[in-house]
Design a protein around this motif. Structure first.
Motif, mmCIF file in Angstrom:
data_model
loop_
_atom_site.group_PDB
_atom_site.id
_atom_site.type_symbol
_atom_site.label_atom_id
_atom_site.label_comp_id
_atom_site.label_asym_id
_atom_site.label_seq_id
_atom_site.Cartn_x
_atom_site.Cartn_y
_atom_site.Cartn_z
ATOM 1 N N PHE A 53 -0.925 0.977 13.448
ATOM 2 C CA PHE A 53 -0.664 0.540 12.075
ATOM 3 C C PHE A 53 -1.222 1.522 11.059
ATOM 4 O O PHE A 53 -0.528 1.923 10.114
ATOM 5 N N TRP A 54 -2.466 1.932 11.205
ATOM 6 C CA TRP A 54 -3.120 2.761 10.194
ATOM 7 C C TRP A 54 -2.568 4.186 10.202
ATOM 8 O O TRP A 54 -2.437 4.806 9.140
ATOM 9 N N ILE A 55 -2.242 4.707 11.350
ATOM 10 C CA ILE A 55 -1.630 6.042 11.404
ATOM 11 C C ILE A 55 -0.254 6.009 10.729
ATOM 12 O O ILE A 55 0.105 6.914 9.961
ATOM 13 N N LEU A 56 0.499 4.958 10.987
ATOM 14 C CA LEU A 56 1.811 4.831 10.357
ATOM 15 C C LEU A 56 1.688 4.665 8.846
ATOM 16 O O LEU A 56 2.518 5.171 8.092
ATOM 17 N N LEU A 57 0.652 3.958 8.405
ATOM 18 C CA LEU A 57 0.455 3.776 6.965
ATOM 19 C C LEU A 57 0.176 5.108 6.280
ATOM 20 O O LEU A 57 0.753 5.409 5.222
ATOM 21 N N ILE A 58 -0.702 5.914 6.865
ATOM 22 C CA ILE A 58 -1.006 7.234 6.288
ATOM 23 C C ILE A 58 0.239 8.100 6.269
ATOM 24 O O ILE A 58 0.535 8.784 5.286
ATOM 25 N N ALA A 59 0.993 8.064 7.367
ATOM 26 C CA ALA A 59 2.221 8.860 7.431
ATOM 27 C C ALA A 59 3.229 8.395 6.392
ATOM 28 O O ALA A 59 3.946 9.203 5.792
ATOM 29 N N LEU A 101 0.828 -1.207 0.000
ATOM 30 C CA LEU A 101 0.000 0.000 0.000
ATOM 31 C C LEU A 101 0.865 1.261 0.000
ATOM 32 O O LEU A 101 0.518 2.260 -0.631
ATOM 33 N N THR A 102 1.976 1.216 0.714
ATOM 34 C CA THR A 102 2.875 2.374 0.722
ATOM 35 C C THR A 102 3.428 2.642 -0.667
ATOM 36 O O THR A 102 3.465 3.790 -1.131
ATOM 37 N N LEU A 103 3.838 1.587 -1.348
ATOM 38 C CA LEU A 103 4.392 1.738 -2.687
ATOM 39 C C LEU A 103 3.358 2.277 -3.660
ATOM 40 O O LEU A 103 3.621 3.207 -4.426
ATOM 41 N N VAL A 109 2.600 7.002 3.435
ATOM 42 C CA VAL A 109 2.176 7.390 2.084
ATOM 43 C C VAL A 109 2.418 8.877 1.843
ATOM 44 O O VAL A 109 3.048 9.274 0.857
ATOM 45 N N PHE A 110 1.939 9.718 2.752
ATOM 46 C CA PHE A 110 2.056 11.160 2.536
ATOM 47 C C PHE A 110 3.458 11.680 2.840
ATOM 48 O O PHE A 110 3.837 12.738 2.357
ATOM 49 N N GLY A 111 4.217 10.950 3.619
ATOM 50 C CA GLY A 111 5.592 11.344 3.894
ATOM 51 C C GLY A 111 6.586 10.738 2.944
ATOM 52 O O GLY A 111 7.796 10.957 3.068
ATOM 53 N N ILE A 112 6.094 9.966 1.941
ATOM 54 C CA ILE A 112 6.939 9.309 0.932
ATOM 55 C C ILE A 112 8.044 8.518 1.623
ATOM 56 O O ILE A 112 9.238 8.651 1.323
ATOM 57 N N ILE A 113 7.655 7.674 2.593
ATOM 58 C CA ILE A 113 8.629 6.805 3.254
ATOM 59 C C ILE A 113 9.116 5.751 2.257
ATOM 60 O O ILE A 113 8.307 5.089 1.604
ATOM 61 N N SER A 114 10.416 5.594 2.136
ATOM 62 C CA SER A 114 10.978 4.615 1.212
ATOM 63 C C SER A 114 11.050 3.252 1.885
ATOM 64 O O SER A 114 11.670 3.112 2.936
ATOM 65 N N VAL A 115 10.404 2.268 1.262
ATOM 66 C CA VAL A 115 10.469 0.910 1.797
ATOM 67 C C VAL A 115 11.501 0.072 1.051
ATOM 68 O O VAL A 115 11.724 -1.095 1.376
ATOM 69 N N THR A 116 12.126 0.654 0.028
ATOM 70 C CA THR A 116 13.093 -0.088 -0.786
ATOM 71 C C THR A 116 14.506 0.452 -0.671
ATOM 72 O O THR A 116 15.439 -0.163 -1.173
ATOM 73 N N GLY A 117 14.681 1.612 -0.054
ATOM 74 C CA GLY A 117 15.995 2.247 0.004
ATOM 75 C C GLY A 117 16.258 3.187 -1.144
ATOM 76 O O GLY A 117 17.240 3.916 -1.162
ATOM 77 N N ALA A 121 9.730 15.335 7.290
ATOM 78 C CA ALA A 121 9.908 15.617 8.714
ATOM 79 C C ALA A 121 8.677 15.197 9.517
ATOM 80 O O ALA A 121 8.786 14.602 10.600
ATOM 81 N N GLY A 122 7.485 15.492 8.977
ATOM 82 C CA GLY A 122 6.261 15.124 9.683
ATOM 83 C C GLY A 122 6.102 13.624 9.834
ATOM 84 O O GLY A 122 5.707 13.126 10.900
ATOM 85 N N SER A 123 6.413 12.865 8.773
ATOM 86 C CA SER A 123 6.289 11.406 8.869
ATOM 87 C C SER A 123 7.290 10.846 9.874
ATOM 88 O O SER A 123 6.986 9.885 10.590
#
Length: 513
Positions: free
Chosen positions: A111-117, A66-68, A119-127, A99-101
């Motif tokens: 879990f759901w708060i972290l998921l939203i953060a 979902l993040t991707l 997505v909108f914080g563009i957290i990289s799950v692949t490096g 910074a916000g994420s």
């Protein structure tokens, strides 16, 4: 007088080209280097962080997917509107969201708060840099450069940021180990790293404030018009320009009155278009072919990324995790160093030739990685593949920048990033299907075939495409009509104009700027 040796070396390596662009180029490179450095934090610890929170594996997999997908959709939207909203504003918003994420991940365990953060914080799950910001930055650098300096500057952009990513991954791993020993609480160590992630986001937002108006689409258009002799000079040059675009008349008075009336009429409301339709048909005809080939190449990269190659080597030779980490770090280091030479090489043999002739040997090596029975030859093939793997990135971006119109660059590069990310995300699933019952080698063979198809396709479809300074710029500059150009001059020079220059010259039938 012969050119000094250091100066010749600087010219060859592209340092002279980078210096000629000025502060904006250095800020853009520093901004992405910072982002790539911090990308190693979530990519290394995210799954471990969720495991420490007792999330099941199924939820971790759903989170990654979902993040991707959220990153892809958000990236496409932001890149298509970046030129309208402002490129600097998009980059600043990205750093603030980062910074916000980081703050949310440091404080929350929902879990759901972290998921939203994420997505909108563009957290990289692949490096990697999976957000919209690389496309915006590459568009900015393409606008700041010309055909002589573009490949050099983009090469340093790739080199510096790849090196930062390698250092960031090493930093994250050692920091987690040190924090675990000092605190004895794994989850607390992860929270502390996310506070550092947030701090890096704040630093990035500060860097964005140093970017000048040259980075915007409007600033790029003015610079190109000045270069083409259409403005930005002294008053005498502007007078000649206005005289050239004004029809000659006998008295000038009637013509002047008609011109005033036309200027006072409100312009017709612009017709609403979809974002994709704003990309011209000639651009689409080129990019559809390139997107198809890039999708094949990215699918191959997703089938055998560093993580799966390390897994294969570990299963085959049972190496220590420290040795696997050294192999990965050495691979990324070779990627960074070799990218420096992509710019100079493209000047001599061309952009497409550089992409094909450097990437094809790497593609062949990918197919042969499972063949050696010794660890030495296997690692040698992996390092050889890595050394040439990134040399096509800067020429590819320079090619796209040259064959599309300037006002299409950001959107086109955003779509390119989306295509590559989506294709790459399907790779691991295909590898899982191909590598059952001890047949992991099939995934490497499929990777090599896909990459070779990409290289040969580039050669066949694009080797005869002419790229020079007028491609992608001439049509855009010529599309600006006289009235729009007069309005642009009036807007940009109004603060510097004095009252006398605003007077009407009725004998010549034109307005002085």
């Amino acid at each position: 007088m012969p050119q000094p040796v250091l100066s010749r070396v600087a010219d060859f390596l592209g340092i002279t080209s980078l210096n000629s662009i000025g502060r904006d180029a250095y800020i853009i490179i520093a901004l992405r280097s910072l982002r790539m450095f911090t990308a190693g934090i979530p990519s290394l610890i995210l799954a471990l962080f969720f495991a420490s929170l007792k999330f099941p594996d199924s939820r971790i997999g759903v989170f990654m997917t979902l993040t991707l997908l959220g990153d892809v959709m958000l990236s496409l939207l932001l890149t298509l509107v970046a030129d309208k909203l402002g490129r600097r504003r998009i980059l600043f918003m990205g750093s603030v969201m980062m910074a916000g994420s980081g703050v949310i991940f440091a404080m929350s365990e929902s879990f759901w708060i972290l998921l939203i953060a994420a997505v909108f914080g563009i957290i990289s799950v692949t490096g990697g840099d999976c957000g919209p910001f690389r496309a915006v930055e590459e568009s900015i650098l393409s606008g700041l450069t010309d055909e002589k300096t573009r490949s050099d500057v983009l090469s340093w952009y790739i080199t510096a940021t790849t090196m930062a990513g390698a250092i960031g991954a090493e930093f994250a791993g050692r920091t987690v180990q040190a924090l675990e020993k000092s605190s004895g609480n794994t989850t607390s160590a992860f929270h502390a790293l996310f506070w550092a992630y947030a701090a890096f986001g704040v630093l990035g937002s500060i860097l964005c404030l140093g970017l000048s108006t040259r980075c915007e689409a409007a600033g790029e258009k003015r610079a190109e018009m000045v270069e083409r002799g259409r403005g930005g000079g002294n008053g005498e040059e502007e007078e000649v320009l206005l005289e050239a675009i004004t029809p000659s008349t006998t008295d000038g008075f009637e013509e002047s009155g008609e011109r005033i009336a036309r200027q006072q009429q409100p312009p017709p409301p612009p017709r609403k278009q979809s974002y994709f339709s704003q990309i011209s048909k000639p651009t689409r005809s080129i990019m559809f072919k390139l997107w198809m080939l890039l999708g094949i190449d990215s699918l191959a990269d997703g089938m055998t990324p560093y993580s799966l190659m390390n897994y294969y080597v570990d299963q085959k030779f049972h190496l220590s995790k420290a040795t696997l980490g050294d192999i990965t770090s050495a691979s990324q280091f070779l990627c960074a160093v070799s990218a420096v030479f992509a710019g100079p090489l493209s000047k001599y043999i061309g952009l497409i030739n550089t992409m094909v002739f450097t990437h094809l040997p790497s593609s062949i090596a990918s197919a042969f990685i499972p063949l050696p029975s010794s660890v030495g030859w296997t690692v040698a093939l992996m390092l050889f593949r890595a050394a040439l793997n990134s040399m096509d990135q800067a020429p590819r971006t320079a090619f796209i920048a040259a064959v599309v119109k300037p006002d299409e660059r950001t959107g086109v590069m955003g779509i390119t990033s989306m295509v590559r990310t989506l294709a790459m995300s399907a790779g691991p699933s295909i590898t899982g299907l191909l590598s059952g019952n001890g047949t992991f080698w099939v995934a490497f063979l499929a990777t090599g075939i896909c990459r070779i198809t990409y290289d040969l396709g580039l050669w066949v479809l694009f080797v005869n495409v002419k790229v020079d300074k007028d491609v992608g710029r001439q049509a855009d500059a010529d599309s600006v009509d006289d009235e729009a150009w007069n309005g642009l001059l009036s807007d940009t020079e109004s603060e510097e104009s004095d009252e006398g220059n605003r007077s009407w010259d009725f004998e010549r039938g034109q307005r002085g700027v």
